[in-house]
Design an enzyme around this catalytic site. Structure first.
Site: not given
Length: 474
Positions: A324-326, A474
């Site tokens: 999800w963060h990147g 993000f």
């Protein structure tokens, strides 16, 4: 529009005055919030306003359709459409280039040269946050935990609420949406607490995070030429940079919302005083970790079943959190490391041991608590190296360079400007750890401290390069 910009300094009081002194009815206040939120977001790039509007229209419509039918198959179909659209939009903008580049690299590793034109897609700011926010709405309606709204303005304002639009907290529809239906009355004490949160958030961002960022950028970009001690310090600086940067944004967002009579959930609770990784994740980015808990971990089975199923669920939630963060394998490794740190606690049933405040009945921690805090911080900081590095190779070489004790040359004097700041910051947070935020001060001294904090913000804003918040990417 950045919270730490001149534009926001002019934008916020303008909206505040219009909100309380001109538009006094709920409907007109909601319209003002919606327009202001679109101006706030469009200041970055007005073209991406269409994504928020489309997402809002689709989930608003799906919510109404879910209300009209009790047919299970149709309800599943409607929810699936919401999931596919929102996650598909997120996946396209956030991960398209990542998958294309990874596909080409995988073939090149076995000697096959492939060519594919990358679209170089721009990642819309905040898409990961407002996507999860709208998903909470349709999922909770499907689960019959929430009644869908017919008030489109209220729903659109909920989706685009400017204080937390681009970097959270990720609000649940069950918490934030009903607040748009109720009449808001100005509460002086609540507004003052909001101003204190904004002040403290700016201190965290402008004074601490941006000061650390200067050294973090230099050290991580030139790690091959740095000493082992400098690399250790670089990792520690980044741990504080990302905490102060992100929690600073959350504080400003929560404080700003209070100025308009809204209550957002707490997103950070002094995470670096955690005694184990499980406690850390109960205190770090709370809105995201609880989102994954409620909408992924528990549906997968949570802590039910045998240990193998529990381990699978733990790895799933941490790996998805990393992804999800990147769009980089470094984030997945970061998530996997946190899962590995968490597993021993799960296997020994100690993952819910530390539910109270550390040193709850004393001024200082005991030896055991101090060791636990330092160990947890060390593990977390080690994982942050992968989070910050450009690639897994860079992260591994960075760690290898640290372990080279022949290169462990003291050069702390070079960092004499930032170390005292971190030292004072830790002391202030420690003695405030039982409070909501770290500047709930005695009446005798608070005016002096507030003036000092304001002066520090102005000073560091003038001497340090202004930077955007880390979680904007993000």
């Amino acid at each position: 529009m950045l919270f730490n910009s001149l534009e926001f300094l002019l934008f916020l009081p303008t909206v505040f005055i219009l909100y309380w002194f001109v538009f006094k009815k709920i409907t007109t206040q909601n319209i003002l919030i919606l327009v202001s939120s679109y101006v706030f977001y469009g200041w970055w790039d007005w073209r991406f306003l269409s994504l928020i509007l489309i997402s809002t229209l689709i989930d608003y419509t799906i919510g109404l359709q879910l209300r009209k039918t009790s047919n299970l198959q149709r309800r599943k179909l409607l929810l699936s459409f919401s999931l596919v659209f929102n996650l598909g939009m997120l996946g396209f903008f956030k991960y398209y280039n990542f998958f294309v580049d990874s596909w080409i690299e995988a073939w090149s590793n076995i000697g096959v040269t492939m060519h594919a034109s990358s679209l170089n897609i721009i990642l819309p700011v905040g898409i990961s946050f407002y996507t999860f926010q709208t998903l909470s709405y349709t999922i909770d309606i499907y689960r019959k935990k929430l009644e869908p709204t017919k008030d489109f303005i209220a729903f659109a304002s909920f989706v685009s609420f400017f204080p937390q639009l681009v970097a959270g907290p990720i609000e649940r529809a069950t918490n934030l949406l009903p607040q748009f239906y109720k009449k808001r009355t100005f509460n002086y004490d609540y507004a003052v607490s909001g101003m204190k949160l904004i002040l403290w958030g700016l201190v965290k961002k402008v004074v601490i995070a941006d000061s650390c960022a200067i050294f973090v950028n230099k050290i991580f970009e030139n790690y091959q030429d740095e000493s082992g001690l400098a690399l250790c310090m670089g990792a520690i600086y980044f741990a504080f940079q990302i905490y102060c940067d992100f929690s600073g944004y959350s504080d400003i967002a929560i404080g700003t919302s209070r100025l308009f009579g809204f209550k957002l959930m707490r997103n950070f609770n002094y995470p670096y005083f955690s005694r184990d990784i499980a406690e850390f994740w109960r205190r770090w980015h709370i809105s995201l970790s609880t989102w994954f808990r409620d909408y992924l971990y528990i549906p997968l089975g949570g802590s039910r079943g045998n240990k193998w199923f529990q381990l699978r669920n733990v790895f799933a939630i941490f790996l998805v959190s990393g992804f999800w963060h990147g769009a980089n394998w470094t984030f997945i490794v970061w998530g996997g490391l946190n899962a590995l740190f968490f597993i021993p606690l799960l296997l020994t049933n100690k993952n819910r041991n530390n539910l109270d405040e550390v040193a709850s009945n004393s001024v200082l921690p005991n030896v055991k608590e101090l060791f636990q805090i330092l160990l947890t911080f060390g593990l977390t900081t080690f994982a942050w190296i992968f989070f910050r590095a450009e690639s897994i190779t860079d992260a591994m070489l960075y760690i290898q360079q640290i372990s080279d004790f022949s290169n462990f040359v003291p050069d702390v004097i070079r960092h004499k400007k930032v170390i005292p700041l971190l030292f004072l910051f830790i002391i202030l947070e420690w003695f405030s750890r039982k409070q909501e935020y770290a500047i709930v001060l005695d009446k005798k001294y608070r005016t002096v401290f507030y003036m000092l904090f304001a002066f520090m913000i102005l000073y560091y804003s003038s001497v340090e390069e202004k930077s955007s918040f880390i979680y904007f990417q993000f």
